[in-house]
Design a protein around this motif. Structure first.
Motif, PDB file in Angstrom:
ATOM      1  N   HIS B   2      39.720  52.750  38.803  1.00 30.39           N
ATOM      2  CA  HIS B   2      40.826  51.919  38.521  1.00 30.39           C
ATOM      3  C   HIS B   2      40.840  50.864  39.842  1.00 30.39           C
ATOM      4  O   HIS B   2      41.389  50.249  40.227  1.00 30.39           O
ATOM      5  N   HIS B   3      39.732  52.006  40.923  1.00 28.38           N
ATOM      6  CA  HIS B   3      39.531  50.825  42.359  1.00 28.38           C
ATOM      7  C   HIS B   3      39.551  49.702  42.307  1.00 28.38           C
ATOM      8  O   HIS B   3      39.263  48.480  43.275  1.00 28.38           O
ATOM      9  N   GLU B   4      38.263  49.575  40.901  1.00 23.16           N
ATOM     10  CA  GLU B   4      37.227  48.266  41.023  1.00 23.16           C
ATOM     11  C   GLU B   4      38.323  46.851  39.954  1.00 23.16           C
ATOM     12  O   GLU B   4      38.546  47.540  38.946  1.00 23.16           O
ATOM     13  N   ARG B   5      38.619  45.876  40.428  1.00 23.87           N
ATOM     14  CA  ARG B   5      39.170  44.367  40.137  1.00 23.87           C
ATOM     15  C   ARG B   5      38.277  43.969  38.896  1.00 23.87           C
ATOM     16  O   ARG B   5      37.458  44.432  39.193  1.00 23.87           O
ATOM     17  N   ARG B  27      39.043  51.003  30.426  1.00 27.73           N
ATOM     18  CA  ARG B  27      40.390  50.090  30.603  1.00 27.73           C
ATOM     19  C   ARG B  27      41.114  49.573  29.833  1.00 27.73           C
ATOM     20  O   ARG B  27      42.151  49.787  29.872  1.00 27.73           O
TER      21      ARG B  27
END
Lengths: 421, 200
Positions: B2-5, B27
């Protein structure tokens, strides 16, 4: 100190775990001192728990990623014509060329998949004398009349039911009819029922129990205060001069009057009263229909009916056309309908348009008169919604178009439906 | 993960990195599933539509103008996919027996046995009815929250509405649902409303 009004707004986010620290503090302080807000928090938790529990049944449990990745298609190159383009811009455009293109593609799919028989021959209503059923049970004296009138005659078991005949029961007399469309009717005492066709009756007064078999064409009932449309169901209709009551045991029944339409499910009941929206409420079908338990078909009559008269009704008929149209959340003020213009010179029938939202809630009903479809008229129609009917905030609409064969007989194949604002 | 946009993942996809797409699927699958359920759950079509929606998204990824708005774009694709499915299948389904209320029987039902089944079915139907009577704009956020337990941020990213809007919507929806469900709970206690007529 926060007011109860402000606190109320914090309750849901609190239950959802979405409150900021300071908000949480404010809420906790208030709750510890305010009993009504504490009670509100409790009942909100109960509601949330009910929702979570109920919807847990259908939540996604499996990780679909492997399945999706296993059959990944090819990515379109930017040079190829943009079909699924820029959603937001497309939706903002009114009747742009893109919409027509996709609508025609949709038409091709619809035509291919539904495979309608165009211009079905349906005998004109004037041919009285057409047999549409048989009497399978009778108790007491039942009269049989037609509009053009000769004196009433008696009905009897195994008697043929003709189109446009009216059956009148008196006190202590009951009747059961089997119609060629597959529908069975049990008619209670003191009732008047006119059989307009094998799929259409008018209940003028009294109580009727019906079982409609699943059949493409559906069954239509008119009453003094509204109309009923069914496709496979068991239900009861009780008609008084100013109110019709419909109770459903199995299947789904659609009731309508000039104001609105409504869909009744098993265990539901609704009143049709002029000038009022029909609203479903709960009822016990068993109690309502108890009188019909005493009526059942005479076995011999049933046998004769099945081997002879019923065969007359074997016909493939597609009565309704269904559309799913995207409205993109925009306001819909008119619905544009187009169809295939035909060369058949016979009388075409009118149509009724039923519009529902994605959850099946009825939104509006509109009748298109038969004259619109006559040869020589343009093959398009724009249904302008009144202020009270304007649809907004809806993404998907279900539109059902059903023929009304009272005026004409020839059906129309619809080609295209679009929304505009 | 989830840290990647979303936008970064989209760019990587466009460069041929399919792993990036599988991250996007992971996601958003709950949100897409809830949307599919909203439009066609009563026919049990939600899984099929979910898969088809992702395939359609992958196919037309190059046409996405604003990769930052991937979520809302995906929601539109899901709507269109659901519409296509309904167009193709509704006429046939309308003629067949409709399921008691928009669901297929789950393992839970089998485990609970016949008694448990009818109770939970009833509760499910009541909840479903209550949600259906909400204004349309509220229904999907409600499903996203209570069916898939998405956060306000996640719901906002998928629907394109601001976080504040979502908070307001869920607050108002909860109020209506509380009334609707509280009332039907009371009705159970009163007993069925029967129609009585002078006996014939």
């Amino acid at each position: 100190m926060a007011s109860c009004r402000q606190i109320e707004r914090l309750i849901q986010p609190c239950i959802d775990g979405e409150l900021g620290q300071s908000e949480q503090l404010i809420l906790d302080l208030h709750i510890s001192e305010c009993r009504s807000c504490a009670a509100l928090l409790d009942s909100s938790k109960t509601t949330a728990a009910t929702l979570y529990e109920a919807l847990r049944e259908v939540r996604l449990l499996e990780d679909l990623t492997p399945k999706v990745m296993a059959h990944l298609p090819d990515m379109e190159s930017l040079v190829a014509p943009a079909i699924f383009m820029n959603w937001q811009a497309e939706q903002r455009r009114r009747h742009a060329a893109q919409l027509r293109t996709s609508a025609f593609a949709m038409v091709a799919v619809v035509l291919a998949v539904l495979g309608f028989a165009i211009f079905l021959a349906w005998p004109p209503l004037e041919s009285s004398g057409r047999t549409v059923g048989m009497v399978t049970f009778q108790k007491g004296q039942v009269q049989r009349t037609t509009d053009d009138q000769q004196s009433p005659r008696r009905a009897s078991v195994q008697g043929l039911v003709k189109e446009n005949e009216r059956y009148v029961t008196s006190m202590d007399s009951t009747l059961m009819l089997a119609l060629t469309g597959g529908t069975e009717l049990k008619i209670n005492e003191d009732s008047r029922v006119k059989v307009e066709g094998d799929r259409r009756i008018a209940i003028e007064a009294g109580r009727v129990w019906l079982h409609v078999s699943k059949d493409d064409a559906g069954f239509h009932i008119s009453t003094p205060t509204g109309a009923i449309r069914v496709f496979g169901t068991t239900f009861e209709v009780s008609v008084d001069p100013d109110r019709t009551l419909v109770t459903v045991k199995e299947g789904e029944v659609q009731v309508e009057n000039d104001m609105a339409f409504s869909v009744l499910k098993p265990g539901q009941q609704a009143s049709l009263v002029l000038g009022q929206r029909p609203t479903p409420r709960e009822a016990d079908p068993g109690t309502v229909m108890r009188w019909a338990d005493d009526i059942s078909a005479d076995p011999e009559a049933q046998e004769v009916f099945l081997t002879t008269v019923k065969r007359l009704g074997d016909r493939v008929m597609r009565a309704e056309q269904m559309w799913v149209v995207e409205a993109g959340g925009h306001e819909v003020r008119s619905i544009d309908i187009a169809w295939e213009q035909g060369s058949d010179a016979r009388e075409r029938c009118g149509y009724t348009v039923y519009v529902s939202d994605a959850s099946g809630n009825p939104l509006l009903i509109h009748r298109i008169p038969a004259s619109i479809f006559q040869a020589g008229q343009p093959s398009e129609y724009s249904l302008t919604l009144e202020e009270t009917q304007v649809i907004s905030g809806v993404n998907l609409l279900h539109i059902k178009i059903v023929p009304d064969r009272r005026a004409g007989t020839v059906e129309t194949m619809f080609a295209q439906i679009e929304m505009s604002s | 993960m989830h840290h990647e946009r979303d936008a970064e993942l989209v760019f990587r996809c466009l460069e041929g990195d399919t792993d990036a797409f599988s991250s996007l699927v992971h996601r958003y699958q709950s949100a897409v599933h809830a949307t599919a359920f909203y439009y066609a759950g009563r026919y049990g079509a939600q899984e099929d539509i979910t898969q088809e929606a992702f395939w359609a998204a992958y196919r037309s990824l190059p046409h996405l103008k604003d990769p930052d708005k991937f979520g809302a774009w995906l929601k539109e694709i899901t709507t269109r996919t659901a519409a296509n499915w309904l167009r193709k299948n509704l006429p046939r389904l309308e003629r067949e027996t409709p399921l008691p209320h928009r669901r297929t029987v789950s393992i839970e039902d089998v485990r609970q046995g016949p008694q448990g089944h009818s109770e939970s079915t009833e509760k499910f139907e009541r909840v479903q009815l209550a949600i259906d009577s909400l204004p349309e704009r509220y229904r999907l956020p409600v499903l996203l929250r209570y069916m898939q337990e998405l956060s306000y941020d996640e719901i906002s990213r998928f629907t394109g509405e601001s976080r504040d809007e979502i908070r307001g919507i869920l607050h108002r929806a909860a109020r209506r649902l509380r009334e609707a469900l509280g009332e039907s709970h009371r009705k159970d206690k009163e007993g069925d409303a029967t129609w009585h007529r002078a006996d014939k």
